[in-house]
Design a protein around this motif. Structure first.
Motif, short mmCIF file in Angstrom:
data_model
loop_
_atom_site.label_atom_id
_atom_site.label_comp_id
_atom_site.label_asym_id
_atom_site.label_seq_id
_atom_site.Cartn_x
_atom_site.Cartn_y
_atom_site.Cartn_z
N GLU A 281 -23.29 36.47 17.79
CA GLU A 281 -21.89 36.88 17.81
C GLU A 281 -21.10 36.30 16.65
OE1 GLU A 281 -20.21 36.04 21.61
OE2 GLU A 281 -21.56 37.41 22.67
N GLU A 282 -21.72 35.35 15.93
CA GLU A 282 -21.06 34.75 14.78
C GLU A 282 -21.97 34.76 13.56
OE1 GLU A 282 -19.68 30.90 15.93
OE2 GLU A 282 -18.19 31.68 17.33
N GLY A 283 -22.59 35.91 13.30
CA GLY A 283 -23.34 36.04 12.08
C GLY A 283 -24.83 36.31 12.25
N LEU A 284 -25.48 36.56 11.11
CA LEU A 284 -26.92 36.79 11.04
C LEU A 284 -27.57 35.55 10.45
CD1 LEU A 284 -29.26 38.90 11.33
CD2 LEU A 284 -28.84 39.51 8.94
N TYR A 285 -28.57 34.99 11.15
CA TYR A 285 -29.19 33.73 10.75
C TYR A 285 -30.67 33.92 10.45
CZ TYR A 285 -25.08 31.15 12.44
OH TYR A 285 -23.81 30.66 12.63
N ARG A 286 -31.14 33.12 9.49
CA ARG A 286 -32.56 33.02 9.20
C ARG A 286 -33.02 31.62 9.59
NH1 ARG A 286 -34.57 32.87 3.11
NH2 ARG A 286 -34.06 30.68 3.45
N VAL A 287 -34.12 31.55 10.36
CA VAL A 287 -34.55 30.27 10.92
C VAL A 287 -36.03 30.05 10.61
CG1 VAL A 287 -34.76 28.90 13.02
CG2 VAL A 287 -32.89 30.56 12.81
N SER A 288 -36.34 28.84 10.16
CA SER A 288 -37.73 28.38 10.10
C SER A 288 -37.85 27.26 11.11
CB SER A 288 -38.07 27.89 8.69
OG SER A 288 -37.33 26.72 8.39
N ASN A 289 -38.97 26.54 11.09
CA ASN A 289 -39.13 25.45 12.04
C ASN A 289 -38.10 24.35 11.82
OD1 ASN A 289 -41.22 26.58 13.43
ND2 ASN A 289 -42.82 25.61 12.21
N ASN A 290 -37.61 24.22 10.61
CA ASN A 290 -36.74 23.09 10.28
C ASN A 290 -35.38 23.46 9.68
OD1 ASN A 290 -38.75 21.02 10.94
ND2 ASN A 290 -39.84 21.79 9.15
N VAL A 291 -35.23 24.68 9.20
CA VAL A 291 -34.02 25.03 8.46
C VAL A 291 -33.36 26.26 9.08
CG1 VAL A 291 -33.06 25.69 6.22
CG2 VAL A 291 -34.99 24.10 6.33
N VAL A 292 -32.04 26.17 9.23
CA VAL A 292 -31.24 27.29 9.72
C VAL A 292 -30.25 27.68 8.62
CG1 VAL A 292 -29.56 28.06 11.43
CG2 VAL A 292 -31.43 26.53 12.10
N ARG A 293 -30.19 28.98 8.34
CA ARG A 293 -29.28 29.44 7.29
C ARG A 293 -28.58 30.70 7.74
NH1 ARG A 293 -30.83 32.68 1.86
NH2 ARG A 293 -28.72 32.94 1.03
N ARG A 294 -27.26 30.73 7.61
CA ARG A 294 -26.50 31.94 7.89
C ARG A 294 -26.40 32.77 6.62
NH1 ARG A 294 -20.42 32.53 10.64
NH2 ARG A 294 -20.32 34.81 10.37
N VAL A 295 -26.80 34.05 6.67
CA VAL A 295 -26.91 34.85 5.45
C VAL A 295 -25.72 35.78 5.22
CG1 VAL A 295 -29.42 34.76 5.56
CG2 VAL A 295 -28.21 36.71 6.56
N ASP A 296 -24.87 36.00 6.24
CA ASP A 296 -23.73 36.88 6.02
C ASP A 296 -22.50 36.12 5.57
OD1 ASP A 296 -23.74 35.84 8.75
OD2 ASP A 296 -21.92 37.02 9.02
N ASN A 297 -22.64 34.83 5.33
CA ASN A 297 -21.57 34.00 4.79
C ASN A 297 -21.98 33.46 3.43
OD1 ASN A 297 -19.64 34.23 6.71
ND2 ASN A 297 -19.62 32.07 7.32
#
Length: 326
Positions: A59-75
């Protein structure tokens, strides 16, 4: 009971207790919290790509996740790159593209370029007049079927170079078409929260009124590797017999079910209200992971699951937003 026998019993009970805790602990491999950068917003959909990442529509964006890193890509530097941030679904197209859908629009997301392209814009499929999408299904050739709320079915090529309108469904009594399952034999299950019908790919009705509205709402459709069709309903898990088109409830699961997914052993993971079950269809047996999920992962009520190519179970819900189970 003599002292030696009592000692053996105590040791055995302690071993069983420790084994239970070890099993629960080993079940949960990783927990993502707000401190990891994911926030506390609800996750509506999850998908994997060819690079091993998991993508989250929230509800607050599109995220890319690995085992250790979270990144929001629409910001970008805390500024939104789109006019909206409420994502409802994400689907892999090919190694380079995702289909990302918000409340109001559908976007082609280019992974390598980190760029969003809106369906219906002058640059991408200007003939697309459906706004947002409510459901998708992957065809055997990798192309995608896309369903809009008003009942228009589209076919999108896997490389996102071609979009074709297939047919238009009649007006829905519920006002919104949002259920789609492509069966292994090519037929389509299409419906809304209280309605379900069987169609061919030319848009002809084969059988209508497959769902009994007296059973309340249903939330998702799933076909497993044994061609069995499962319907997650308000008052339980149902199985649809594709020969007789008869619905039968699974007696072991008389709970509100949100979705089903199959693991590599042919067993089903079932998201129910307030818990997570593993269902063994051949044995007609269930195991509950409600307590482990709450105690070890901090997830009070799961809402979505995804089984990745390594057999890991990604679970989202309330409390902590995401956990990985083995």
């Amino acid at each position: 009971m003599n002292k030696q026998a009592l000692t053996i019993v105590v040791c055995l009970c302690s071993w069983l207790l420790l084994s239970a805790f070890a099993t629960a602990s080993e079940l949960v491999q990783r927990v993502f919290t707000a401190r990891d950068g994911l926030g506390n917003s609800a996750i509506h959909d999850m998908a994997t790509d060819d690079y091993g990442f998991v993508w989250l529509a929230t509800e607050e964006g599109l995220y890319r996740v690995s085992n250790n890193v979270v990144r929001r890509v629409d910001n970008e530097e805390t500024q939104s790159r789109l006019d909206e941030e409420f994502f409802v679904s994400v689907t892999k197209l090919d190694h380079q593209h995702l289909l990302a859908v918000t409340e109001h629009n559908a976007y082609l997301y280019d992974i390598s370029e980190n760029a969003f392209h809106r369906f219906g814009s002058p640059q991408l499929f200007p003939e697309f007049d459906s706004g947002s999408l409510t459901a998708t299904a992957v065809l055997p050739d990798g192309n995608l079927l896309l369903l809009s709320a008003e009942g228009k079915l589209w076919r999108l090529s896997r490389d996102a170079s071609h979009l074709q309108a297939l047919f238009m469904l009649p007006d829905s009594d519920d006002g919104r078409w949002n259920r789609l399952l492509l069966l292994k034999d090519g037929r389509l299950l299409l419906g809304s929260v209280h309605h379900l019908a069987l169609y061919d790919q030319q848009g002809q009705v084969i059988q209508d009124e497959l769902w009994n509205a007296n059973s309340g709402s249903y939330y998702s459709l799933y076909q497993d590797s044994h061609q069995r069709v499962w319907i997650s309903g308000q008052d339980g898990l149902y199985r649809l017999n594709l020969d007789s088109l008869h619905l039968s409830v699974v007696p072991q699961i008389p709970f509100l079910c949100r979705m089903v997914s199959e693991d590599s052993s042919g067993n089903l993971w079932v998201v129910i209200r307030g818990g997570l079950l593993k269902y063994y269809p051949q044995e007609q047996r269930i195991v509950s992971y409600k307590d482990q999920l709450k105690q070890r992962a901090g997830i009070d009520s799961p809402n979505k699951i995804l089984i990745d190519s390594h057999g890991l179970l990604w679970v989202s819900g309330t409390g902590n937003p995401l956990a990985i189970l083995a």
